[in-house]
Design a protein around this motif. Structure first.
Motif, PDB file in Angstrom:
ATOM      1  N   PHE A  38       0.811  -1.330  -0.092  1.00  0.00           N
ATOM      2  CA  PHE A  38      -0.110   0.177  -0.202  1.00  0.00           C
ATOM      3  C   PHE A  38       0.792   1.314   0.034  1.00  0.00           C
ATOM      4  N   ARG A  41       3.427   2.241   2.647  1.00  0.00           N
ATOM      5  CA  ARG A  41       4.631   1.273   2.918  1.00  0.00           C
ATOM      6  C   ARG A  41       5.367   1.215   1.663  1.00  0.00           C
ATOM      7  N   ALA A 162      -5.625   0.007   3.051  1.00  0.00           N
ATOM      8  CA  ALA A 162      -4.628   0.204   4.004  1.00  0.00           C
ATOM      9  C   ALA A 162      -5.094   0.257   5.300  1.00  0.00           C
ATOM     10  N   CYS A 163      -6.557   0.705   5.518  1.00  0.00           N
ATOM     11  CA  CYS A 163      -7.076   1.124   6.671  1.00  0.00           C
ATOM     12  C   CYS A 163      -8.413  -0.048   6.811  1.00  0.00           C
TER      13      CYS A 163
ATOM     14  N   THR B  70       5.534  -4.563   8.114  1.00  0.00           N
ATOM     15  CA  THR B  70       4.733  -3.874   9.281  1.00  0.00           C
ATOM     16  C   THR B  70       4.673  -4.672  10.377  1.00  0.00           C
ATOM     17  N   GLU B  74       3.278  -1.090  14.765  1.00  0.00           N
ATOM     18  CA  GLU B  74       3.083   0.148  13.821  1.00  0.00           C
ATOM     19  C   GLU B  74       1.649   0.008  13.525  1.00  0.00           C
ATOM     20  N   PHE B  75       1.178  -1.196  13.545  1.00  0.00           N
ATOM     21  CA  PHE B  75      -0.386  -1.248  13.349  1.00  0.00           C
ATOM     22  C   PHE B  75      -1.255  -0.805  14.318  1.00  0.00           C
ATOM     23  N   GLY B  79      -2.925   2.151  12.886  1.00  0.00           N
ATOM     24  CA  GLY B  79      -4.189   1.813  12.456  1.00  0.00           C
ATOM     25  C   GLY B  79      -4.114   1.414  10.992  1.00  0.00           C
ATOM     26  N   ARG B  80      -2.886   1.351  10.369  1.00  0.00           N
ATOM     27  CA  ARG B  80      -2.805   1.038   8.748  1.00  0.00           C
ATOM     28  C   ARG B  80      -2.316  -0.131   8.851  1.00  0.00           C
ATOM     29  N   LEU B  81      -2.566  -1.012   7.764  1.00  0.00           N
ATOM     30  CA  LEU B  81      -1.732  -2.236   7.222  1.00  0.00           C
ATOM     31  C   LEU B  81      -0.994  -1.743   6.266  1.00  0.00           C
TER      32      LEU B  81
END
Ligand SMILES: [Zn+2]
Ligand SMILES: [Zn+2]
Lengths: 356, 162
Positions: A38, A41, A162-163, B70, B74-75, B79-81
């Motif tokens: 994503f 990243r 992503a979220c 990740t 961090e997640f 809150g993001r992958l």
């Protein structure tokens, strides 16, 4: 080229007429490509690869043959601000350094953000309230893009985003609503709470929370997983219907209980718009809101509703600079904004109270 | 973060893996002194087991997506992958979150038909090629010929639709 699209008066012949309470409808679909991290990243090189893959995929699509694509870092600071003020891109996208892009149709009805939080954010917008045509349009664009690109998708979780709050359909359906009745009768906080319970989010479009400038709010679905797109839209629609009812009820009640004060406010708003020489955007928004309200009451000619909607955007700082043709400091902006409003409201009539 | 033992701000953070499970403890300076963990050589949570109640944070804290890097931390923070593989790695901590976040936990919306069938196609080509290689290695030429025909048919099929 891009600049000229932004500068163009919105419209064209097929523009639907502005209606009371609901300003516009929007659907946004979040999508990601398989096998690329994503955007949050990704390396710049990976973002560039995604960007060119997406633009290639969009080049043959029918709905986009009248569009242009640009990289965000090729845009001037002002153009980015204009796009944000027109709600075509997010403030986040306007700040990215490299490897993000925008595909925008000439009529500004579709704007696709590339490498925002997700690889793709497909957006379709339309004035008034019209989810069925907006969904149809977004769905077609999405399928068109998907015919050339493999999306990150999971049978159980749907479109991977992503979220996790966007998971599933990846769909955020929203309307912009003008709710001065609920704001003036101090019912907005109550309404926001009640609506939140139904999985629907409300936020001020300009400014914050329940004190939104111009009493304009964005109402959208909070949940994206566990329901089909049509079920989400249906639920949102029924909430909107009841919001419209409550707003109209609040307006009628204000007119009954506090008639003189309300008429005084609307009447002075027109006076201020005709005579101001220095005005900040927040005040301008509130005056325009009262003009829209007066039009809905039938106290102003119909065309002032559309004018108010146009001015809501054109009094924003970026737009004032756009029409000036250069960057200008805030105090001079207030002067130019006042001039713009005076010119447009020069011949505005006094409130017509004959039917009230 | 508060001290595990009292209400002071913690300044000493201990992490240790015991029997494959991550144990974490946050202590203030005072409690750390009292428990005798300020000496790094002495720093062993197992020594403290009987003195301090431990927070067992399952295996979550050590989760990391090998595909994009990740981490669970961090997640939790952002809150993001980071990528599609994250959804497999973090699934155990994600599932309870999704439950509260959405109307359901099963996708009921649009299915990207093109992506689905293309991916399935890639996978069947891939497995046919692998079977073919196996057959050749085992010198099962009859099987190999059969698989080669199947592969050719499949590949022609895409050329026809492309
Ligand atoms: Zn302590
Ligand atoms: Zn990952």
């Amino acid at each position: 080229m891009f600049h000229s699209i932004l500068n163009k008066e919105s419209g064209g012949k097929k523009q639907p007429k502005a209606i009371p309470v609901t300003l516009s409808t929007r659907i946004r679909l979040a999508r990601n490509l398989r096998q690329f991290p994503f955007p949050g990243r990704a390396e710049v090189s990976q973002k560039r690869a995604v960007l060119s893959k997406c633009i290639d995929a969009m080049s043959g699509i029918k709905g986009l043959n009248n569009s242009i694509s640009v990289e965000v870092d090729d845009l001037s600071e002002l153009d980015r601000q204009i796009l944000v003020e027109q709600h075509l891109i997010s403030p986040e996208l306007s700040q990215v350094e490299e490897g993000s892009g925008i595909v925008l149709t000439q009529d500004r009805a579709c704007c696709i953000m590339i490498n925002e939080e997700d690889h793709l954010r497909i957006q379709v917008l339309r004035p008034g309230l019209d989810f069925s045509s907006v969904w149809k349009h977004a769905d077609e664009l999405d399928s068109g893009i998907e015919s050339a690109i493999n999306y990150a998708y999971d049978g159980e979780l749907g479109f991977l985003t992503a979220c996790p709050t966007n998971l599933g359909t990846g769909m955020r359906a929203s309307v912009m609503m003008h709710l001065p009745g609920l704001v003036m009768s101090k019912n907005m906080d109550k309404v926001i709470n009640a609506v939140n319970q139904l999985g629907i989010a409300v936020r001020g479009l300009f400014g914050e929370g329940s004190d939104a400038n111009g009493s304009i709010f964005q109402i959208s679905n909070q949940q994206t997983l566990g329901e089909s797109e049509s079920a989400i839209i249906e639920r949102l629609n029924s909430t909107l219907e009841s919001l419209v009812k409550q707003e109209n009820f609040a307006r009628e009640k204000l007119l009954q209980d506090d008639r003189t004060r309300l008429i005084d406010k609307m009447s002075r708003a027109i006076g201020s718009l005709k005579t101001c020489h220095l005005i900040q955007s927040a005040e301008a928004m509130d005056l325009l809101s009262l003009v829209r309200l007066a039009t809905d009451f039938g106290m102003m000619p119909e065309k002032f509703r559309g004018l108010a909607d146009r001015m809501f955007i054109e009094v924003q700082p970026g737009h004032v600079q756009l029409s000036a043709g250069k960057a200008i400091d805030p105090s001079r902006r207030d002067e130019l904004r006042a001039e713009l409003l005076r010119n447009h409201f020069l011949r505005a009539p006094l409130l017509d109270l004959s039917s009230h | 973060m508060k001290c595990h033992h009292c209400d002071n701000q913690s300044t000493v953070h201990l992490t240790q893996i015991l029997n494959g499970q991550m144990h974490k403890m946050d202590l203030c300076e005072g409690c750390a002194q009292a428990k005798g963990v300020t000496n790094p050589e002495n720093l062993s949570i197992s020594n403290l087991m009987d003195k301090v109640e431990l927070e067992v944070d399952s295996n979550a804290a050590s989760m990391v997506c090998e595909s994009c890097g990740t981490t669970h931390q961090e997640f939790k923070k952002g809150g993001r992958l980071g990528c599609e593989a994250c959804y497999h790695v973090f699934r155990p901590v994600l599932d309870p979150l999704l439950d509260g976040m959405h109307a359901g936990t099963k996708h009921l919306g649009k299915v990207p038909a093109g992506s689905e069938s293309r991916i399935q196609f890639e996978q069947s080509i891939h497995s046919l090629k692998k079977d073919l290689q196996d057959a050749v290695e085992k010198e099962d030429y009859e099987k190999a010929a059969e698989l080669r025909d199947k592969l050719r048919d499949l590949e022609n099929q895409t050329k026809a639709t492309a």
